[in-house]
Design a protein around this motif. Structure first.
Motif, PDB file in Angstrom:
ATOM      1  N   UNK A 104       0.952  -1.092   0.174  1.00 46.87           N
ATOM      2  CA  UNK A 104      -0.050  -0.135  -0.018  1.00 46.87           C
ATOM      3  C   UNK A 104       0.999   1.003  -0.084  1.00 46.87           C
ATOM      4  N   UNK A 105       1.949   1.127   0.894  1.00 45.68           N
ATOM      5  CA  UNK A 105       2.905   2.459   1.005  1.00 45.68           C
ATOM      6  C   UNK A 105       3.544   2.585  -0.382  1.00 45.68           C
ATOM      7  N   UNK A 106       4.137   1.537  -0.808  1.00 51.29           N
ATOM      8  CA  UNK A 106       4.903   1.486  -2.158  1.00 51.29           C
ATOM      9  C   UNK A 106       4.031   1.949  -3.238  1.00 51.29           C
ATOM     10  N   UNK A 107       2.823   1.442  -3.530  1.00 51.56           N
ATOM     11  CA  UNK A 107       1.916   1.709  -4.627  1.00 51.56           C
ATOM     12  C   UNK A 107       1.483   3.332  -4.546  1.00 51.56           C
ATOM     13  N   UNK A 108       1.303   3.743  -3.339  1.00 51.97           N
ATOM     14  CA  UNK A 108       1.201   5.145  -3.138  1.00 51.97           C
ATOM     15  C   UNK A 108       2.270   6.141  -3.521  1.00 51.97           C
ATOM     16  N   UNK A 147      -6.832   0.305  -9.267  1.00 55.53           N
ATOM     17  CA  UNK A 147      -7.443  -0.988  -9.104  1.00 55.53           C
ATOM     18  C   UNK A 147      -6.168  -1.840  -8.071  1.00 55.53           C
ATOM     19  N   UNK A 148      -4.986  -1.269  -8.463  1.00 53.33           N
ATOM     20  CA  UNK A 148      -3.959  -2.056  -7.252  1.00 53.33           C
ATOM     21  C   UNK A 148      -4.357  -1.689  -6.047  1.00 53.33           C
ATOM     22  N   UNK A 149      -4.718  -0.476  -5.602  1.00 50.97           N
ATOM     23  CA  UNK A 149      -5.312  -0.249  -4.204  1.00 50.97           C
ATOM     24  C   UNK A 149      -6.716  -0.950  -4.004  1.00 50.97           C
ATOM     25  N   UNK A 150      -7.296  -1.030  -5.110  1.00 51.54           N
ATOM     26  CA  UNK A 150      -8.506  -1.973  -4.833  1.00 51.54           C
ATOM     27  C   UNK A 150      -8.257  -3.228  -4.548  1.00 51.54           C
ATOM     28  N   UNK A 151      -7.381  -4.037  -5.274  1.00 46.79           N
ATOM     29  CA  UNK A 151      -7.023  -5.346  -5.016  1.00 46.79           C
ATOM     30  C   UNK A 151      -6.643  -5.474  -3.489  1.00 46.79           C
TER      31      UNK A 151
END
Lengths: 358, 113
Positions: free
Chosen positions: A175-179, A259-263
Motif C-alpha cells: 500500500x505504501x509502495x503503490x502510493x 485497481x492495485x489499491x482496490x485489490x
C-alpha cells in the motif's frame, strides 16, 4: 504522400510479438493494420487430446501473467456445466489468488510502461514491488506464475495462518509502495506531458468497439465483470469499480493504479470474511451441455465457452481474451498519433499476445 | 442451450437482429463457431447491463456466412479467426486477412474444420 512502415513483431517496447503496419504521413499515423499469428499454439484444438480436468492446466498456460484467472474461469465454467456449488472457503481462496494475479500483472505493466517512455528507475521500482507479490504467490501456490490453485470442484491448496500473515504483511507494505509510485505516474510533469490527451477513446466508441478492462473503464464506462451476479462473492468485499472519464493514455494508467489499491482492499476483506471449512467438492461424471462464464482478468473480461458431450473430453473450448477485444480499438486510437507515441499507445491496452493467440 | 438465447433462421434475420441489438445499446462480446450437421453453428454473444444475450445461427453446408463487422467493427478479428480455423469465407468483412490472420502459407489448412 504516405509511407507504410512496420512496427514489430520485434520491438523494444513490445514484450510479445505483434506486428502493426503503420501508414504514416510525415510523422503522423493515418492508418493501421494489425498482424497476428507469430506465436499461435492451437490450444483450443489441443484440448481435444486432454480430459476436462487436465484442460485446467492447459488453460493456465494460455498466459503466464494471468494464469490463475484463466484456470479459475475455466473451472467455474465447467462447474456451471455440472451445476456444482463449490465450498465458500474455496471461492474466497480463488478471489485472493485472482487478486494477487491482478497485482503482479498491473505492477508488471506499470514497469513496462515506465520503460516504454524511458523512465528506467520507475520501471525497476515497479518490478521490485511485483517481486513481493510473486514471493507470496509462490509460498501459497508453490509456483510463481503458473499457480495451479483452481481445480474443478474447488481449489488445490488451503491457506494456512502463515499464508494469511504473509498476505496481510504484503498488503501493508505494498500500500505504501503503490502510493509512492502513484505520485510519480499521476503527478510527474514529464509523465503527464507524454500521456495526457494522447490517443483518446470516447466513452461511446470504447463501448461500441467492444473494448474490455482498463481500456473500457479509462473511457468512462463503469463495467467490471466482478460486479456481475455470476460472481456474487465480490459484493461483500468492498469492491468499487475504478473509472476515469478522459479516455486517454493517462486515464488508462490511473485506472490501473486505482485497481492495485482496490485489490489490496479486496484481499484484506476476503481474509477477514473467509470461513473455515472444506476447500473442494467431488465432481462426478462427464460434462454434457454448454456453458459460458466470464471473469475479470487484469486486462479485462475473459470469456470461456465449453461444450461437453458426455465423454471425458470436451467437444469444444472457446476462449475470448481481453487483448483480443482491445486490438480493434487500436485501429481507432492510433490514427492521428505521432510515430514516437505509437509504443505508448500500444502499451496502454496492455497487449498480451500469448492470450490472443491461444 | 444457453440462457437468454435466440435462434436465428437466416442471414438476413441475423443482420437485422444484430443491428437491432446495436441500437438497443448492446456491445458485441464474442462469437463461437461449432461444427454441426455437416455445417456450422454460430453463437453470437452480446452484453448489456451485465446480462449476456446469445444468438444461435445454423449455417448450412456450403453456405457463405455474412459478416457483422459492418455493424460491429470489432467482429472482424473473430470472423477472420474462423476463416483461418474453420476454412469459412465471410461476405463483407471490414478487413479480410484471407485465411492468414494466424496461419502462414505452410500452416495446416482449417485445423478445426
Amino acid at each position: 504522400m504516405t509511407t507504410v512502415i512496420p512496427f514489430g513483431p520485434q520491438h523494444p517496447v513490445l514484450p510479445e510479438p505483434v506486428s502493426l503496419k503503420l501508414e504514416i504521413d510525415d510523422d503522423v499515423v493515418v492508418g493501421v493494420l494489425p498482424s497476428l499469428g507469430y506465436v499461435h499454439r492451437g490450444l483450443e484444438t489441443f484440448i481435444n487430446t486432454k480430459d476436462f480436468n487436465q484442460t485446467t492446466y492447459v488453460c493456465e498456460r494460455i498466459c503466464g501473467i494471468c494464469s490463475a484467472l484463466h484456470g479459475i474461469t475455466y473451472t467455474r465454467t465447467v462447474e456451471k456445466l455440472f451445476d456444482t456449488e463449490i465450498p465458500e472457503r474455496a471461492q474466497y481462496i480463488r478471489v485472493i489468488v485472482g487478486e494477487l494475479n491482478r497485482l503482479h500483472s498491473h505492477l508488471l505493466w506499470l514497469g513496462l510502461f515506465a520503460d516504454g517512455f524511458g523512465f528506467e528507475s520507475l520501471f525497476y521500482e515497479c518490478w521490485k514491488y511485483r517481486e513481493e507479490v510473486l514471493d507470496v504467490a509462490e509460498r501459497i501456490c508453490g509456483n510463481r506464475v503458473i499457480h495451479s490453485i483452481s481445480k474443478v470442484g474447488g481449489v488445490t491448496r488451503d491457506l494456512t495462518k502463515e499464508h494469511i500473515d504473509m498476505l496481510l504483511k504484503m498488503c501493508d507494505s505494498l500500500e505504501t509502495e503503490i502510493k509512492n509510485i502513484e505520485k510519480v505516474f499521476v503527478n510527474n510533469y514529464t509523465v503527464k506531458q507524454r500521456l495526457v490527451g494522447l490517443a483518446t477513446l470516447s466513452k461511446q466508441v470504447a463501448y461500441e468497439v467492444g473494448t474490455a478492462g482498463p481500456t473500457l473503464r479509462g473511457s468512462g464506462n463503469a463495467i467490471d465483470v466482478r460486479e456481475t451476479p455470476d460472481w456474487d462473492i465480490y459484493k461483500d468485499l468492498g469492491f468499487k469499480t475504478a473509472v476515469e472519464k478522459d479516455g486517454d493514455c493517462y486515464a488508462r494508467t490511473k485506472v490501473r493504479i486505482t485497481e492495485l489499491l482496490n485489490s489490496l482492499t479486496i484481499i484484506r476483506n476476503a481474509i477477514s470474511k473467509m470461513p473455515e471449512g472444506e476447500i473442494e467438492v467431488r465432481v462426478k461424471g462427464f460434462p454434457t451441455g454448454e456453458a459460458i462464464m466470464r471473469t475479470e482478468q487484469p486486462r479485462g473480461e475473459v470469456i470461456y465457452y465449453v461444450k461437453g458431450n458426455g465423454t471425458k473430453k470436451l467437444e469444444r473450448l472457446k476462449v475470448r481474451t481481453p487483448t483480443f477485444a482491445n486490438i480493434p480499438s487500436l485501429l481507432l486510437m492510433l490514427p492521428g498519433v505521432k510515430l514516437a507515441d505509437v509504443p505508448i499507445v500500444v502499451l496502454t491496452i496492455d497487449p498480451c499476445v500469448s492470450c490472443t493467440e491461444r | 442451450m444457453l440462457e437468454n438465447e435466440v435462434e436465428i433462421k437466416n442471414s438476413d434475420e441475423l443482420l437485422k437482429t444484430v443491428e437491432g441489438l446495436k441500437n438497443d445499446g448492446y456491445r458485441n462480446v464474442t462469437m463461437i463457431c461449432l461444427k454441426a450437421n455437416e455445417g456450422h453453428e454460430f453463437i453470437y454473444v452480446f452484453e448489456k447491463d451485465y446480462q449476456l444475450k446469445n444468438l444461435r445461427y445454423f449455417l448450412k453446408p456450403g453456405e457463405k456466412p455474412k459478416s457483422i463487422s459492418g455493424i460491429y467493427l470489432c467482429a472482424l478479428l473473430i470472423e477472420n479467426e474462423y476463416q483461418d480455423l474453420f476454412g469459412l469465407t465471410f461476405e463483407g468483412l471490414a478487413i479480410d486477412y484471407k485465411g492468414h490472420l494466424y496461419l502462414t502459407p505452410n500452416s495446416p489448412k482449417a485445423p478445426l474444420a
